[in-house]
Design a protein around this motif. Structure first.
Motif: not given
Length: 88
Positions: A23, A26, A69, A71-75
């Motif tokens: 995480r 990324r 951070e 987010n769950h949409d990889d943004r």
């Protein structure tokens, strides 16, 4: 993920530290790839600071101004931190 045990006593072991490292990796990658856009959004150059529990902050003028951070949409998601000397 690895499977440990024998017979009917098998269990799955998850490496949560690996998830945290991935995480943060990324997040660092996105902050570097999108640096020009982030600079435009925050108004000036910034540094990245990661605290002991893995929370990433953008330092603008040496002060924590945004939490970063993925987010769950990889943004890339930036959350402004209120100025402690501000109006609220």
């Amino acid at each position: 993920m690895s499977f440990i045990g024998t017979g009917d006593q098998d269990w799955v072991e998850l490496d949560l530290d690996l998830f945290d490292r991935q995480r943060l990796g990324r997040l660092k990658t996105l902050l570097e790839e999108e640096r020009a856009q982030v600079v435009r959004s925050v108004g000036m150059e910034y540094e990245v600071e990661i605290d002991a529990v893995g929370t990433a902050f953008l330092l603008v003028d040496g002060q924590r101004r945004y939490m970063a951070e993925v987010n769950h949409d990889d943004r890339l998601l930036l959350t402004g931190i209120l100025d402690p000397d501000g109006p609220l």
